[in-house]
Design a protein around this motif. Structure first.
Motif, PDB file in Angstrom:
ATOM      1  N   ALA A 135       0.827  -1.204   0.000  1.00  0.00           N
ATOM      2  CA  ALA A 135       0.000   0.000   0.000  1.00  0.00           C
ATOM      3  C   ALA A 135       0.865   1.260   0.000  1.00  0.00           C
ATOM      4  CB  ALA A 135      -0.933  -0.005   1.207  1.00  0.00           C
ATOM      5  N   GLY A 139       0.109   3.366  -3.101  1.00  0.00           N
ATOM      6  CA  GLY A 139      -0.909   4.357  -2.770  1.00  0.00           C
ATOM      7  C   GLY A 139      -0.570   5.782  -3.149  1.00  0.00           C
ATOM      8  N   LEU A 143      -2.192   8.232  -6.392  1.00  0.00           N
ATOM      9  CA  LEU A 143      -2.793   9.555  -6.223  1.00  0.00           C
ATOM     10  C   LEU A 143      -2.022  10.623  -6.994  1.00  0.00           C
ATOM     11  CD1 LEU A 143      -3.811   9.962  -2.481  1.00  0.00           C
ATOM     12  CD2 LEU A 143      -5.274  10.029  -4.477  1.00  0.00           C
TER      13      LEU A 143
ATOM     14  N   ALA B 135      -2.643  10.806   1.383  1.00  0.00           N
ATOM     15  CA  ALA B 135      -2.228   9.547   0.748  1.00  0.00           C
ATOM     16  C   ALA B 135      -2.471   8.364   1.674  1.00  0.00           C
ATOM     17  CB  ALA B 135      -0.747   9.623   0.349  1.00  0.00           C
ATOM     18  N   VAL B 138      -6.318   7.669   1.704  1.00  0.00           N
ATOM     19  CA  VAL B 138      -6.902   7.173   0.469  1.00  0.00           C
ATOM     20  C   VAL B 138      -6.208   5.931  -0.077  1.00  0.00           C
ATOM     21  CG1 VAL B 138      -7.418   7.770  -1.921  1.00  0.00           C
ATOM     22  CG2 VAL B 138      -7.697   9.484  -0.133  1.00  0.00           C
ATOM     23  N   GLY B 139      -4.877   5.895   0.031  1.00  0.00           N
ATOM     24  CA  GLY B 139      -4.094   4.888  -0.666  1.00  0.00           C
ATOM     25  C   GLY B 139      -4.478   3.448  -0.356  1.00  0.00           C
ATOM     26  N   PHE B 140      -4.404   3.086   0.887  1.00  0.00           N
ATOM     27  CA  PHE B 140      -4.687   1.705   1.268  1.00  0.00           C
ATOM     28  C   PHE B 140      -6.083   1.276   0.845  1.00  0.00           C
ATOM     29  CE2 PHE B 140      -5.989  -1.792   3.818  1.00  0.00           C
ATOM     30  CZ  PHE B 140      -4.850  -2.516   4.096  1.00  0.00           C
ATOM     31  N   THR B 142      -8.078   2.478  -1.396  1.00  0.00           N
ATOM     32  CA  THR B 142      -8.245   2.365  -2.845  1.00  0.00           C
ATOM     33  C   THR B 142      -7.800   0.988  -3.321  1.00  0.00           C
ATOM     34  OG1 THR B 142      -7.858   4.723  -3.140  1.00  0.00           O
ATOM     35  CG2 THR B 142      -7.581   3.328  -5.073  1.00  0.00           C
TER      36      THR B 142
END
Lengths: 236, 236
Positions: A135, A139, A143, B135, B138-140, B142
């Motif tokens: 991640a 991640g 983005l 980040a 949202v990152g994980f 997503t």
DNA sequence: ACCTGAACACCGTTCAAGT
DNA sequence: ACCTGAACACCGTTCAAGT
């Protein structure tokens, strides 16, 4: 002629005009061939995308050298960002669709596990930490390189920019005060993608935060839930 | 009748059949109306997507209470995951396309900045740390909710599963040994999305790693590049 | 083995016209 | 103000047929 040419043309098309512009028919046009000819070499559009991802990701896994695990992870993150940076429009495929998994690279997974174990990660936390690493790798960059809406990108950028600059200072004083440092440089408050305006220093911060966090986690594997330090390691 | 109904139907369609199934024409069909009628209420498909994202994200920003900054961030991450978890197919929009930015929520940004400043973040690192927070948020998630290929999902899952189980143990011994702990539970090595198989413990690890990493960063804002501790704060 | 050619069932969006 | 209706320029994919 044959799969490799097709994948190459597909990647070129994605680089030039974005993921939405990648069309089986367009690839065929580029190769001066009937659209249906593609289907002899590739089962469908998703398979073509998977092949493109595979090519983009080739060579991101660093060797297991003599580096510390911290440096190895740093190197991995940097290499991943560089690889995706070469084909920014592929980012959303790796980051937000499992299509990419079709071409899984066991080498990458194996090495991450080795590095984590060598770093002293207990076996019952290995899967969690592996996921944290993936991640962390994917991640931020997903983005950073997220694409603008396809059609009216110029218009859209102008509108967002306008909206950002018209933020009411009395309603959001902290945001307003730091807007110069954020505008077009920070997530949500930008109107250009990372392929046009790289976010290098934020990326570096992200890498250091992730590594420092893992370090801390390996020292004290039990989640530091400060509020309830009730149960100890043996209680489960 | 009117925009709200349209957005509601669109979200329902996305929830039920995925993002690719969201079609202006299908929404029209659902509302027993000509496709072109939609265009009186909504400028185009992207705008419709932005509206859907906005609705999904409403209410994720926690209040600025008396909690520590660590607890506030934890709460933010958890709320974001919960919100997206309710509409998993929206994840890729927030995480991998700037469409979502159209409806930026200044409140969220303002609060994050406040919390970071209260935590002692120096002003010249504020933008970087803000980006790290977004980040991390949202990152994980997503990745966790990344959708399978649309069409042959059953088939695709079977194939990937097969490939995972046929990993050569002598070529990738570490991976092979830990496969039971990873199979269908870890990124790249899974054939179901987080909407079917949640990754809760990995998510928790990610949250704790991120918070611990930020903590460390706030203590020693200069990136700990162990190799070259050459230049100090004043040198630029 | 590899491609043509026609066809099917779809798209988003524009524009004139109706009420 | 809000919708119909026709039309334009596209899609991915299947299938029979050619060479």
């Amino acid at each position: 002629m044959s799969r490799d040419r097709i994948v190459a043309v597909a990647l070129e098309q994605i680089d030039r005009h974005g993921l939405a512009a990648l069309t089986v028919r367009e690839v065929a046009r580029q190769l001066d061939v009937y659209p249906t000819a593609i289907y002899w070499h590739v089962p469908n559009r998703d398979a073509l995308l998977a092949a493109v991802v595979e090519q983009t990701m080739s060579g991101v896994t660093p060797d297991l050298g003599s580096a510390t695990w911290q440096d190895w992870l740093r190197e991995l993150f940097v290499r991943y960002r560089k690889a995706v940076g070469q084909h920014p429009n592929v980012a959303q495929l790796v980051g937000a669709q499992l299509v990419s998994n079709a071409n899984l690279s066991p080498l990458l997974i194996d090495r991450i596990l080795c590095v984590l174990l060598a770093a002293g990660c207990p076996e019952d936390h290995l899967a969690d930490m592996y996921n944290v690493v993936i991640a962390g790798m994917v991640g931020f960059v997903t983005l950073e390189f997220a694409p603008l809406p396809t059609d009216d990108s110029a218009n859209w950028a102008a509108q967002l920019q306008e909206r950002v600059h018209s933020i009411r200072a009395m309603e959001f004083p902290t945001l307003a005060r730091h807007l110069p440092a954020l505008a077009n440089k920070a997530f949500i408050v930008r109107w250009q993608s990372g392929s046009e305006v790289p976010m290098e220093s934020a990326f570096n911060a992200h890498v250091e935060v992730t590594i420092a966090g893992i370090e801390r986690m390996l020292e004290a594997p039990e989640p530091a839930n400060a509020a309830s330090p009730r149960r100890s390691r043996g209680s489960r």
